[in-house]
Design a protein around this motif. Structure first.
Motif, PDB file in Angstrom:
ATOM      1  N   ILE A 132       0.814  -1.218   0.000  1.00 32.52           N
ATOM      2  CA  ILE A 132       0.000   0.000   0.000  1.00 32.52           C
ATOM      3  C   ILE A 132       0.847   1.268   0.000  1.00 32.52           C
ATOM      4  N   THR A 133       1.961   1.271   0.741  1.00 30.91           N
ATOM      5  CA  THR A 133       2.714   2.513   0.928  1.00 30.91           C
ATOM      6  C   THR A 133       3.224   3.153  -0.366  1.00 30.91           C
ATOM      7  N   PRO A 134       3.524   2.423  -1.445  1.00 27.88           N
ATOM      8  CA  PRO A 134       3.943   3.124  -2.665  1.00 27.88           C
ATOM      9  C   PRO A 134       2.912   4.138  -3.173  1.00 27.88           C
ATOM     10  N   PHE A 135       1.654   3.933  -2.840  1.00 26.11           N
ATOM     11  CA  PHE A 135       0.627   4.863  -3.331  1.00 26.11           C
ATOM     12  C   PHE A 135       0.644   6.178  -2.541  1.00 26.11           C
ATOM     13  N   THR A 136       1.180   6.151  -1.314  1.00 15.79           N
ATOM     14  CA  THR A 136       1.356   7.410  -0.581  1.00 15.79           C
ATOM     15  C   THR A 136       2.709   8.043  -0.912  1.00 15.79           C
TER      16      THR A 136
END
Length: 533
Positions: A167-171
């Motif tokens: 998920i963190t790549p999208f932030t």
């Protein structure tokens, strides 16, 4: 390539960056650098903006294979420590850097501090770290209890890190969707190297289900001597209900032993010299609520000011004791050694009439039969501990529990005539037999109030087939009493508990440092289940 976010001191009136130079505090995180400054516990995610306002540069860096960083993720892989050492050197050379570097963070970020501090070598720019809630041995502290699989912790390993990495790549790349998708896909693929292997080994009793080389490489206890040799100052914080509450005191004792030239894995001894370069604070906190009620920012500021800015200590240690314990009622005391040098070992005996006393049996006493029931109450202190503090309000409180059920038996003392302080490790030896090749015993230590409600103080479990004890690595007191039995928990030492085969199961309770009120009773509860074990 590793990606980082920098936070630099600015003029409060103009917003312009100040010239410095400033020490740099690094948060090396697997949870995404964009959230490094957001945490209920100050500095937990690697950045404490209050420190920046007091003249520090903060650097949040994504660990390899997480967030926006390249590379491959594998839980506490030695390559992470190498990368961490590289980050330290990079931070020391930043514009406006003074050349002195510290590290900050909780849980994973705390553990990677230890590995980095061991990797940097002597004369490194890394001068001090502030690890909040760190493990001495992730296999024993997190993955199993006495060899029995802990259901909550592996679930956190399997889903927490894998889902977070995806998920963190999208932030981190919120303005570049193609790049976010590329990194998310790459991080998802890495689950086949870590999460999928762990899951398969749990299901099939594979290699990583047991202790062995893979877990040994991820055991901070083995590198504590190197941290001491490298001259890195360490301020440890832990909690009485923290997931790593067994391990953090042993990091403290290991570092103090290393500084004193004693074996790292041994208990500290009376009169042993201690150094204030290694300090330890613990209180009535869970993993997610570490430091509640105290000023963690002030502690961090004083620690880093001393070691990164050469400021004098804020105040001398009371009695020269680098270890501080805060009780649930808010009172506190200091100590030098762990186990506490002022503590004495006391033996209690289980009796056939289900009493618990200091009197040894004078002859054979009747035993009890327990049916194996694998599921126990789910709202327990163990659940709170291994769920990182979730449901603490509902489950971390005195409760009314049955004294005897099909799969539980309790042993209780007479009312205590005076206050009793429980300090350090506890263990229990049980002679038993089983009509199956495998067995499991769970033990809790409880404080029973006058109204009959009991509060969980300590607990753990032992799996019968993994009951073998390594005497050389176990802790004994001066009288030879076994304080901390150390079981190898390796696949090659699995031994069935045959039909009517009596054996001594040595159960190691977790550490507790707290007071009991006179008039209460102590209770030992033996069961075949203690969720999440």
């Amino acid at each position: 390539m590793l990606r980082a976010d920098l936070y630099e001191p600015t003029d409060p009136d103009t917003g312009e960056r100040l010239d410095g130079p400033f020490p740099v505090i690094v948060g090396f995180t697997p949870y995404g650098k964009s959230g490094a400054a957001q945490a209920d516990v100050p500095g937990a995610n690697g950045v404490n903006l209050s420190l920046v306002r007091h003249g520090y540069i903060a650097a949040a860096v994504d660990i390899p294979g997480t967030g926006a960083s390249d590379g491959a993720f594998d839980l506490f892989d030695p390559a992470e420590a190498v990368a961490g050492a590289g980050v330290v050197d990079w931070a020391a050379q930043l514009p406006r850097s003074s050349g002195s570097v510290g590290m900050l963070g909780l849980s994973y970020l705390a553990i990677v501090q230890l590995f980095t501090a061991a990797e940097v070598g002597p004369d490194s720019p890394l001068r001090a770290i502030f690890p909040m809630s760190a493990t001495v041995d992730p296999y024993r502290d997190l993955f199993v209890s006495g060899g029995a699989i802990n259901l909550l912790s592996p679930a956190g390993l399997l889903f927490g890190y894998g889902v977070t990495r995806t998920i963190t790549p999208f932030t981190e790349h919120h303005d570049d969707l193609p790049e976010a998708l590329r990194r998310a896909s790459a991080h998802l693929e890495q689950m086949s190297n870590f999460e999928a292997v762990i899951a398969a080994d749990i299901a099939s009793n594979g290699e990583r289900r047991y202790d062995g080389e893979w877990w040994e490489m991820r055991r901070p206890e083995r590198i504590l001597q190197r941290i001491a040799d490298n001259g890195v100052a360490v301020y440890l914080t832990g909690g009485l209900y923290d997931v790593f509450q067994r391990g953090t005191p042993r990091i403290y004792s290991g570092l103090q032993n290393a500084a004193a030239g004693r074996p790292v894995e041994a208990p500290m001894v009376k009169g042993q010299p201690v150094t204030d370069r290694f300090q330890f604070l613990t209180g009535p906190w869970t993993h997610g609520g570490l430091g509640a009620g105290i000023d963690m920012t002030q502690l961090q500021l004083e620690w880093f000011d001393r070691w990164l800015k050469d400021a004098p200590p804020a105040e001398p240690l009371a009695g020269g004791a680098p270890m501080q314990v805060i009780e649930p009622d808010g009172t506190s005391y200091r100590a030098r050694n762990y186990p506490l040098e002022s503590a004495t070992t006391q033996q209690l005996w289980l009796h056939g009439d289900t009493t618990l006393s200091t009197s040894a049996p004078t002859g054979a006493e009747p035993g009890v039969d327990l049916d194996y029931v694998p599921i126990g109450p789910m709202c327990t202190a163990s659940t709170v501990q291994f769920a990182a503090g979730l449901w603490a309000k509902e489950c971390l409180r005195p409760m009314t529990r049955a004294r005897r059920t099909l799969n539980e038996v309790t042993y209780t003392t007479d009312p205590l005539e005076q206050d009793l302080q429980l300090s350090g490790p506890m263990s229990l030896g049980v002679n038993m037999s089983s009509n199956r090749a495998e067995t499991l015993l769970s033990v809790t230590v409880e404080d029973v109030a006058r109204n009959g409600r009991s509060m969980h103080l300590s607990g753990g479990a032992v799996q019968g087939s993994l009951r073998t004890i390594d005497e050389d690595r176990s802790w004994r007191d001066h009288d030879g009493n076994l304080l901390v039995p150390w079981s190898p928990l390796t696949e090659g030492l699995v031994g069935a508990c045959s039909h009517r085969c009596p054996g001594a199961l040595r159960h190691r309770d977790q550490t507790r440092l707290r007071d009991r009120v006179g008039g209460h009773r102590l209770r030992i509860r033996i069961s075949t289940a203690d969720f999440p074990t």
